[in-house]
Design an enzyme around this catalytic site. Structure first.
Site, PDB file in Angstrom:
ATOM      1  N   SER A  99      33.062  67.221  75.304  1.00 38.67           N
ATOM      2  CA  SER A  99      33.233  68.263  74.290  1.00 38.67           C
ATOM      3  C   SER A  99      32.891  67.681  72.940  1.00 38.67           C
ATOM      4  CB  SER A  99      34.671  68.787  74.275  1.00 38.67           C
ATOM      5  OG  SER A  99      34.912  69.544  73.094  1.00 38.67           O
ATOM      6  N   GLY A 100      32.046  68.374  72.186  1.00 41.77           N
ATOM      7  CA  GLY A 100      31.649  67.874  70.870  1.00 41.77           C
ATOM      8  C   GLY A 100      32.752  67.942  69.841  1.00 41.77           C
ATOM      9  N   SER A 101      33.414  69.090  69.730  1.00 42.20           N
ATOM     10  CA  SER A 101      34.475  69.221  68.727  1.00 42.20           C
ATOM     11  C   SER A 101      35.629  68.277  69.045  1.00 42.20           C
ATOM     12  CB  SER A 101      34.961  70.678  68.643  1.00 42.20           C
ATOM     13  OG  SER A 101      35.508  71.113  69.870  1.00 42.20           O
ATOM     14  N   ASP A 103      35.391  80.014  71.017  1.00 37.72           N
ATOM     15  CA  ASP A 103      35.476  78.720  70.345  1.00 37.72           C
ATOM     16  C   ASP A 103      35.292  78.989  68.855  1.00 37.72           C
ATOM     17  OD1 ASP A 103      34.966  76.089  69.322  1.00 37.72           O
ATOM     18  OD2 ASP A 103      34.268  75.473  71.306  1.00 37.72           O
ATOM     19  N   GLY A 126      29.820  71.537  70.144  1.00 38.77           N
ATOM     20  CA  GLY A 126      28.815  70.487  70.276  1.00 38.77           C
ATOM     21  C   GLY A 126      28.075  70.498  71.594  1.00 38.77           C
ATOM     22  N   THR A 127      28.772  70.797  72.710  1.00 41.85           N
ATOM     23  CA  THR A 127      28.074  70.854  73.992  1.00 41.85           C
ATOM     24  C   THR A 127      27.159  72.071  74.063  1.00 41.85           C
ATOM     25  OG1 THR A 127      30.001  71.943  74.991  1.00 41.85           O
ATOM     26  CG2 THR A 127      29.815  69.550  75.265  1.00 41.85           C
TER      27      THR A 127
END
Length: 351
Positions: A91-93, A251, A256-257
């Site tokens: 996960s990006g965040s 979200d 980010g993904t």
């Protein structure tokens, strides 16, 4: 006060998406790799995810991350990501939140102006560079695991909607990416509920109608998240999107993904090349920047290495208790707030 355990959590958000970080009270699970550790935790300690994310202690708009020792000598730390219904490989965040908490709490020594650290994530190694000043992390940029397109223009029959064309891609999670404009959305905040409902319908249809399996890890399978994207606005420009997270809520960050998966699709369509970047904006106006950094391969599939940049902020320090007389030690959900499916684990769909 009576309690059977105490869990210490640093509150954090990245671009508006909550990604709190457990820093005490939970022992690391067993496993030779971070993916194995994630599966062990899911199997043996899922009550902790439920305790912190379900009501009365949490909410559907919360993620929680557990920092654990890395399984590799070339990484400073590892992390297990917990979301409302699943344990995503990446996960990006949440990565931005983990990096920020590691550095601002001193768990990893901060070096100014830039601290470089490698994280052992279930999806693979992620290298992050944190821009730091005065003891604060002002920006996190990370090279994500390789992202790739599995199917372009897959046709779904979506209940209550009809035929919908989607791109299936991996950016650390398996995505179905649909054209928001074609579905009648302007991607504005007042559409949040309708966007999340649409995303959940598409997700369910994609899981039933499209086979999606990571070539190198068959345990990563099935579309678990949906991106409703504005038509691509061009290299260097801002493109809006809304990402629907199971069990059916948006979200708050640009995700980010999702941006990684979009970069892979745009590269596969010839719309972006190595070295080019774009900005992805969420429905609340927060932004991540994504760049196609390099080419790669995953199994027999062409892939790209995405670089994602954004910022996270620490919001507080919390300690959570479980009183031995509390009737809800593992939490509960109600359909008025818990998305649309009422499920607390994606794996329930496979039973």
């Amino acid at each position: 006060m009576q309690t059977k355990r105490v869990i210490t959590v640093v509150g954090c958000h990245a671009a508006g998406e909550v990604g709190d970080v457990i820093v005490g009270g939970v022992l690391p699970p067993a496993g030779a790799t971070m993916f194995e550790k994630m599966r062990t935790f899911e199997r043996e300690q899922d009550h902790i995810r439920r305790m912190l994310i379900l009501e009365p202690r949490g909410s559907v708009a919360r993620h929680v991350n557990l920092i654990v020792p890395a399984t590799r000598p070339d990484c400073q730390a590892g992390a297990i990501i917990m979301e409302p219904t699943e344990y995503p490989p990446m996960s990006g965040s949440n990565t931005m939140c983990v990096v920020t908490v590691l550095l601002e709490t001193g768990m990893v020594a901060m070096e100014e102006p830039v601290t470089t650290l490698r994280l052992d994530m279930p999806a693979g190694v992620v290298e992050a560079r944190a821009r730091c000043r005065g003891g604060k992390v002002e920006r996190v940029e990370f090279d994500n695991v390789p992202a790739f397109a599995l199917r372009l223009g897959a046709v779904l029959e979506v209940g209550g909607v009809g035929t919908v064309s989607v791109d299936i891609a991996y950016g650390g999670m398996l995505y179905a990416i649909a054209d928001a404009q074609a579905l009648g959305f302007a991607l504005e905040p007042h559409e949040a509920r309708d966007l999340s409902l649409m995303g959940e319908r598409i997700r369910q249809a994609a899981r039933e109608q499209v086979e999606a399996v990571h070539p190198d890890n068959p345990q990563i399978s099935g579309v678990s998240i949906v991106q409703l994207a504005q038509p691509f606005q061009g290299v260097g420009q801002v493109s809006r999107s809304a990402v629907s997270v199971a069990p059916g809520r948006l979200d708050r960050s640009p995700t980010g993904t999702a941006l990684s998966a979009r970069l892979a699709v745009l590269h596969a369509r010839g719309q972006m090349q190595v070295g080019e970047h774009m900005t992805q904006e969420s429905v609340i106006g927060s932004r991540f920047v994504g760049k196609v950094t390099a080419l790669a391969r995953v199994g027999d599939l062409p892939a790209v290495v995405p670089t994602i940049g954004g910022q996270a902020w620490i919001t507080g320090l919390h300690q959570y208790f479980t009183d031995p007389t509390d009737p809800f030690p593992a939490g509960y959900v109600l359909s008025d707030t818990w998305g649309v499916s009422g499920k607390t684990a994606t794996s329930q769909e496979k039973v």
